[in-house]
Design an enzyme around this catalytic site. Structure first.
Site, PDB file in Angstrom:
ATOM      1  N   ALA A  35       0.812  -1.218   0.000  1.00 51.92           N
ATOM      2  CA  ALA A  35       0.000   0.000   0.000  1.00 51.92           C
ATOM      3  C   ALA A  35       0.845   1.269   0.000  1.00 51.92           C
ATOM      4  O   ALA A  35       0.412   2.313  -0.503  1.00 51.92           O
ATOM      5  CB  ALA A  35      -0.944  -0.007   1.202  1.00 51.92           C
ATOM      6  N   GLY A  36       2.048   1.205   0.562  1.00 54.39           N
ATOM      7  CA  GLY A  36       2.923   2.370   0.529  1.00 54.39           C
ATOM      8  C   GLY A  36       3.310   2.751  -0.885  1.00 54.39           C
ATOM      9  O   GLY A  36       3.310   3.938  -1.248  1.00 54.39           O
ATOM     10  N   HIS A  37       3.639   1.764  -1.698  1.00 59.67           N
ATOM     11  CA  HIS A  37       3.968   2.039  -3.095  1.00 59.67           C
ATOM     12  C   HIS A  37       2.764   2.616  -3.846  1.00 59.67           C
ATOM     13  O   HIS A  37       2.912   3.538  -4.653  1.00 59.67           O
ATOM     14  CB  HIS A  37       4.407   0.757  -3.810  1.00 59.67           C
ATOM     15  CG  HIS A  37       5.669   0.159  -3.286  1.00 59.67           C
ATOM     16  ND1 HIS A  37       5.680  -1.006  -2.552  1.00 59.67           N
ATOM     17  CD2 HIS A  37       6.965   0.555  -3.394  1.00 59.67           C
ATOM     18  CE1 HIS A  37       6.929  -1.301  -2.242  1.00 59.67           C
ATOM     19  NE2 HIS A  37       7.727  -0.382  -2.727  1.00 59.67           N
ATOM     20  N   ARG A 150       9.010   8.321   2.762  1.00 62.39           N
ATOM     21  CA  ARG A 150       9.807   8.844   3.871  1.00 62.39           C
ATOM     22  C   ARG A 150      10.276   7.741   4.816  1.00 62.39           C
ATOM     23  O   ARG A 150      11.107   8.004   5.684  1.00 62.39           O
ATOM     24  CB  ARG A 150       9.010   9.891   4.640  1.00 62.39           C
ATOM     25  CG  ARG A 150       8.820  11.194   3.892  1.00 62.39           C
ATOM     26  CD  ARG A 150       8.114  12.233   4.762  1.00 62.39           C
ATOM     27  NE  ARG A 150       7.983  13.500   4.077  1.00 62.39           N
ATOM     28  CZ  ARG A 150       8.899  14.469   4.078  1.00 62.39           C
ATOM     29  NH1 ARG A 150      10.037  14.272   4.721  1.00 62.39           N
ATOM     30  NH2 ARG A 150       8.697  15.601   3.437  1.00 62.39           N
TER      31      ARG A 150
END
Length: 281
Positions: A35-37, A150
């Site tokens: 989900a971060g990508h 980040r």
């Protein structure tokens, strides 16, 4: 979404977009997307007319005893996720395309100073590999903006420094870390965790939160670090490093530094997890 491993096809498509006055955002990845990508892809769509992604497990940034061979390759699933998120062009080169002369004969990029500490000290040559592949991908894609998570805070600063030092004409955007409900930062390497380890992994973020609160309340940095390290050991981690630095330079903080970042890397089972937290004092 169109997928290609051919450099000239990427360049041709980007040139067509640029000829129409349209902008390009780029999200480089090593695949095994989470989900971060996907958050990066969605943010990229807000910042440019077209989104390009890459999937390349970069051998130059892995050490001899690291997980290059074990790193998950999930191209079909990644293609489906990128298509659903709105990515239009995917670059999937092989090592012989990126490094046709082999790693030992490859021109490389090194960002001095900031690359040598923290993860750079634990993983010698890692940021040389990161800077080299990112610059090469920037030269291939020629984006207006590139987006990075980040969670990899030191990597983000290494790339920002490279772009500034080499006068590259693009914007670097850092996107907030996406976390699981427990607080664990999403990472492709979370898949190495057993169910029990994953439950305990939330202690990493909790230790960073507690450390930031203590320093904000006036506790000495060294004392707060000692307590946070003890909490990680109690949770079953083997800390690699846990340090407080200037949020802008990663230098050791002075009394004048008000914006700080705590950065941590620790082993839990087979996984090396990293996380960070920016805070003020």
């Amino acid at each position: 979404m169109y997928t290609t491993a051919v450099i000239d096809e990427i360049r041709q498509q980007v040139r067509q977009w640029r000829a129409s006055g349209e902008t390009v955002a780029f999200v480089p990845t090593m695949g095994n997307l989470h989900a971060g990508h996907i958050t990066l892809i969605k943010e990229a769509k807000q910042r440019a007319d077209h989104v390009v992604a890459s999937i390349f497990v970069n051998p130059m940034q892995f050490g001899k005893n690291e997980d290059l061979d074990a790193y998950p390759r999930t191209l079909a699933e990644d293609q489906a996720a990128l298509t659903a998120a709105g990515c239009e062009l995917l670059f999937t080169p092989t090592p012989d395309i990126i490094y046709p002369k082999g790693l030992d004969a490859q021109t490389f990029v090194e960002v001095p100073g900031i690359s040598d500490e923290l993860c750079g000290a634990s993983r010698p040559g890692h940021f040389r590999g990161v800077a080299t592949i990112v610059l090469k991908l920037f030269n291939i894609v020629q984006p207006d903006v590139a987006l990075f998570g980040r969670k990899d805070y030191q990597q983000l600063l290494v790339i920002r420094t490279m772009v500034e030092d080499l006068s590259l004409p693009l914007e670097i955007v850092g996107v907030e870390t996406v976390r699981e409900a427990s607080g664990l930062a999403m990472s492709s390497r979370n898949g190495y965790l057993t169910a029990d380890e994953k439950a305990r992994a939330a202690a990493l973020k909790a230790a960073l939160d507690a450390l930031a609160m203590q320093i904000g309340a006036g506790t000495a940095i060294d004392a707060a670090i000692t307590e946070a390290n003890a909490a990680l050991v109690t949770a079953g981690f083997r800390p690699d490093y846990l340090e407080v630095r200037s949020a802008t330079t990663l230098a050791l903080p002075t009394d004048a530094d008000k914006e700080l970042v705590v950065l941590a890397a620790a082993y839990l089972g087979k996984a090396r997890l990293i996380d960070n937290l920016v805070f003020s004092r």
